[in-house]
Scaffold this motif. Structure first.
Motif, PDB file in Angstrom:
ATOM      1  N   GLY A   7      33.571 -61.323 -21.850  1.00  0.00           N
ATOM      2  CA  GLY A   7      33.885 -61.437 -20.432  1.00  0.00           C
ATOM      3  C   GLY A   7      35.299 -61.890 -20.160  1.00  0.00           C
ATOM      4  N   ALA A   8      36.215 -61.616 -21.099  1.00  0.00           N
ATOM      5  CA  ALA A   8      37.617 -62.016 -20.940  1.00  0.00           C
ATOM      6  C   ALA A   8      38.484 -60.774 -20.791  1.00  0.00           C
ATOM      7  CB  ALA A   8      38.078 -62.839 -22.139  1.00  0.00           C
ATOM      8  N   ARG A   9      39.436 -60.828 -19.866  1.00  0.00           N
ATOM      9  CA  ARG A   9      40.335 -59.691 -19.684  1.00  0.00           C
ATOM     10  C   ARG A   9      41.533 -59.749 -20.614  1.00  0.00           C
ATOM     11  NH1 ARG A   9      41.277 -60.438 -13.387  1.00  0.00           N
ATOM     12  NH2 ARG A   9      41.388 -62.574 -14.213  1.00  0.00           N
ATOM     13  N   ALA A  10      41.831 -60.943 -21.147  1.00  0.00           N
ATOM     14  CA  ALA A  10      42.978 -61.119 -22.035  1.00  0.00           C
ATOM     15  C   ALA A  10      42.701 -62.309 -22.937  1.00  0.00           C
ATOM     16  CB  ALA A  10      44.260 -61.349 -21.224  1.00  0.00           C
ATOM     17  N   LEU A  11      43.455 -62.402 -24.011  1.00  0.00           N
ATOM     18  CA  LEU A  11      43.241 -63.485 -24.971  1.00  0.00           C
ATOM     19  C   LEU A  11      43.400 -64.850 -24.315  1.00  0.00           C
ATOM     20  CD1 LEU A  11      42.593 -63.721 -28.020  1.00  0.00           C
ATOM     21  CD2 LEU A  11      45.050 -64.048 -28.398  1.00  0.00           C
ATOM     22  N   GLY A  12      44.300 -64.955 -23.349  1.00  0.00           N
ATOM     23  CA  GLY A  12      44.520 -66.219 -22.673  1.00  0.00           C
ATOM     24  C   GLY A  12      43.333 -66.688 -21.857  1.00  0.00           C
ATOM     25  N   GLU A  13      42.366 -65.795 -21.575  1.00  0.00           N
ATOM     26  CA  GLU A  13      41.160 -66.160 -20.828  1.00  0.00           C
ATOM     27  C   GLU A  13      40.007 -66.543 -21.749  1.00  0.00           C
ATOM     28  OE1 GLU A  13      40.104 -63.067 -18.139  1.00  0.00           O
ATOM     29  OE2 GLU A  13      41.995 -63.153 -17.022  1.00  0.00           O
ATOM     30  N   ALA A  62      31.505 -54.543 -35.429  1.00  0.00           N
ATOM     31  CA  ALA A  62      31.462 -54.625 -33.972  1.00  0.00           C
ATOM     32  C   ALA A  62      31.094 -56.042 -33.568  1.00  0.00           C
ATOM     33  CB  ALA A  62      30.436 -53.637 -33.433  1.00  0.00           C
ATOM     34  N   PRO A  63      31.298 -56.395 -32.314  1.00  0.00           N
ATOM     35  CA  PRO A  63      30.902 -57.725 -31.862  1.00  0.00           C
ATOM     36  C   PRO A  63      29.419 -57.968 -32.096  1.00  0.00           C
ATOM     37  CG  PRO A  63      32.197 -56.591 -30.182  1.00  0.00           C
ATOM     38  CD  PRO A  63      31.870 -55.582 -31.235  1.00  0.00           C
ATOM     39  N   ALA A  64      29.106 -59.198 -32.439  1.00  0.00           N
ATOM     40  CA  ALA A  64      27.695 -59.563 -32.601  1.00  0.00           C
ATOM     41  C   ALA A  64      27.033 -59.588 -31.230  1.00  0.00           C
ATOM     42  CB  ALA A  64      27.578 -60.928 -33.274  1.00  0.00           C
ATOM     43  N   ARG A  65      25.999 -58.779 -31.050  1.00  0.00           N
ATOM     44  CA  ARG A  65      25.310 -58.672 -29.760  1.00  0.00           C
ATOM     45  C   ARG A  65      24.027 -59.499 -29.824  1.00  0.00           C
ATOM     46  NH1 ARG A  65      28.954 -56.277 -26.185  1.00  0.00           N
ATOM     47  NH2 ARG A  65      29.937 -54.470 -27.173  1.00  0.00           N
ATOM     48  N   THR A  66      23.992 -60.614 -29.185  1.00  0.00           N
ATOM     49  CA  THR A  66      22.785 -61.428 -29.147  1.00  0.00           C
ATOM     50  C   THR A  66      22.568 -61.874 -27.719  1.00  0.00           C
ATOM     51  OG1 THR A  66      23.877 -63.560 -29.472  1.00  0.00           O
ATOM     52  CG2 THR A  66      23.369 -62.304 -31.446  1.00  0.00           C
ATOM     53  N   THR A  67      21.396 -62.456 -27.457  1.00  0.00           N
ATOM     54  CA  THR A  67      21.115 -62.928 -26.110  1.00  0.00           C
ATOM     55  C   THR A  67      21.792 -64.264 -25.842  1.00  0.00           C
ATOM     56  OG1 THR A  67      19.077 -63.933 -26.922  1.00  0.00           O
ATOM     57  CG2 THR A  67      18.929 -61.702 -26.025  1.00  0.00           C
ATOM     58  N   ALA A  68      22.137 -65.013 -26.884  1.00  0.00           N
ATOM     59  CA  ALA A  68      22.805 -66.301 -26.711  1.00  0.00           C
ATOM     60  C   ALA A  68      24.308 -66.085 -26.561  1.00  0.00           C
ATOM     61  CB  ALA A  68      22.524 -67.200 -27.918  1.00  0.00           C
ATOM     62  N   PRO A  69      24.991 -66.983 -25.858  1.00  0.00           N
ATOM     63  CA  PRO A  69      26.436 -66.847 -25.705  1.00  0.00           C
ATOM     64  C   PRO A  69      27.147 -66.955 -27.050  1.00  0.00           C
ATOM     65  CG  PRO A  69      25.533 -68.448 -24.145  1.00  0.00           C
ATOM     66  CD  PRO A  69      24.448 -68.135 -25.123  1.00  0.00           C
ATOM     67  N   ALA A  70      28.220 -66.175 -27.217  1.00  0.00           N
ATOM     68  CA  ALA A  70      29.007 -66.232 -28.447  1.00  0.00           C
ATOM     69  C   ALA A  70      29.632 -67.614 -28.602  1.00  0.00           C
ATOM     70  CB  ALA A  70      30.078 -65.156 -28.426  1.00  0.00           C
ATOM     71  N   PHE A  95      36.157 -56.608 -28.233  1.00  0.00           N
ATOM     72  CA  PHE A  95      35.681 -57.971 -28.476  1.00  0.00           C
ATOM     73  C   PHE A  95      35.847 -58.835 -27.226  1.00  0.00           C
ATOM     74  CE2 PHE A  95      37.081 -57.391 -33.160  1.00  0.00           C
ATOM     75  CZ  PHE A  95      35.962 -56.626 -33.431  1.00  0.00           C
ATOM     76  N   LEU A  96      37.006 -58.740 -26.576  1.00  0.00           N
ATOM     77  CA  LEU A  96      37.229 -59.524 -25.364  1.00  0.00           C
ATOM     78  C   LEU A  96      36.239 -59.124 -24.267  1.00  0.00           C
ATOM     79  CD1 LEU A  96      41.130 -59.721 -25.088  1.00  0.00           C
ATOM     80  CD2 LEU A  96      39.554 -61.501 -25.877  1.00  0.00           C
ATOM     81  N   ASP A  97      36.000 -57.841 -24.125  1.00  0.00           N
ATOM     82  CA  ASP A  97      35.034 -57.379 -23.117  1.00  0.00           C
ATOM     83  C   ASP A  97      33.663 -58.003 -23.360  1.00  0.00           C
ATOM     84  OD1 ASP A  97      36.920 -55.829 -21.859  1.00  0.00           O
ATOM     85  OD2 ASP A  97      36.246 -53.927 -22.741  1.00  0.00           O
ATOM     86  N   SER A  98      33.253 -58.099 -24.623  1.00  0.00           N
ATOM     87  CA  SER A  98      31.940 -58.663 -24.922  1.00  0.00           C
ATOM     88  C   SER A  98      31.866 -60.139 -24.559  1.00  0.00           C
ATOM     89  CB  SER A  98      31.608 -58.472 -26.402  1.00  0.00           C
ATOM     90  OG  SER A  98      32.349 -59.360 -27.224  1.00  0.00           O
TER      91      SER A  98
END
Length: 237
Positions: free
Chosen positions: A84-90, A10-18, A79-82
């Motif tokens: 904040g992107a709606r699509a790969l292009g974002e 699953a996506p790495a969930r941390t307080t710092a931005p990915a 992964f994109l949701d984590s």
């Protein structure tokens, strides 16, 4: 059976931005494991096996893509949701990806039997020729289309070369020649190749045991993943 380097995460969930999005086959598992061990925030992980990303595996649209495999698409969206992107292009962070670099699959021995000489070897002249390159490109056409798309979307993409391990089902000379074709094709599409061969191989060009997963014949271990992560950091991720 899965290994520590082939388990989808699953996506790495941390307080710092990915710092990056990781997408790939089982070879991406060591990268994700090393990043987690170093508390380096990222999203993503393996989303399938190497064979899943050779032929056509997605449908493109104006802003990204939809994976044809239902589970791969579910993970992609998660992964994109984590991030904040709606699509790969974002995507606002670099993409680290191993799609198409499963050279041991391309080098499966039986696929090249028709091209062997009377001594049972695939000739050097064939391996360095146009037909061989064309056959490799055709085999990985789905992955090349993916990198065409990431280039069109303006994404920064980094692709770690796979562990230099050749299982018995594969031809070593075809493996190395195919890998050269693959890395050249990706570089031509603006992909940054992460090449650690000088640091992890012996005089034969094969991966040293210190960087091999002990319970299989294909994957690199956590030490190999750490080297990749260190190189990613050196490149500004």
């Amino acid at each position: 059976m899965t290994t520590p380097c082939s388990t989808t995460t699953a996506p790495a969930r941390t307080t710092a931005p990915a710092r990056f999005l990781l997408l790939g086959d089982s070879h991406a598992g060591c990268v994700g494991g090393a990043a987690r061990a170093a508390d380096l925030p990222f999203a993503g992980g393996p989303v399938g096996s190497g064979r899943d990303f050779l032929g056509p595996f997605f449908d493109a649209d104006a802003t990204g893509l939809t994976f044809r495999g239902a589970e791969t698409e579910r993970l992609h969206r998660e992964f994109l949701d984590s991030l904040g992107a709606r699509a790969l292009g974002e995507l606002a962070v670099p993409l680290v990806c191993t799609f198409g670099l499963s050279a041991h699959t391309v080098a499966t021995r039986q696929n090249w039997d028709i091209h062997r000489d009377r001594h049972g070897a695939v000739p050097d002249a064939f391996l360095s020729g146009r037909l061989f390159a064309d056959l490799v490109r055709a085999t990985v056409r789905g992955a090349l289309a993916f990198y065409d798309l990431t280039a069109a979307l303006g994404l920064r993409v980094l692709a770690p070369l796979p562990p230099q391990r050749v299982p018995g089902m594969s031809d070593p000379r075809v493996f190395f020649a195919a890998q050269d074709v693959l890395s050249g094709e990706l570089a031509a599409r603006g992909v940054e190749i992460v090449d650690l061969r000088a640091r992890v191989t012996d005089g034969t060009g094969l991966q040293r045991p210190a960087f091999c997963q002990a319970d299989d014949t294909i994957h690199g271990n956590l030490a190999f993943g750490r080297l990749i992560v260190s190189e990613l950091l050196d490149r500004g991720l």
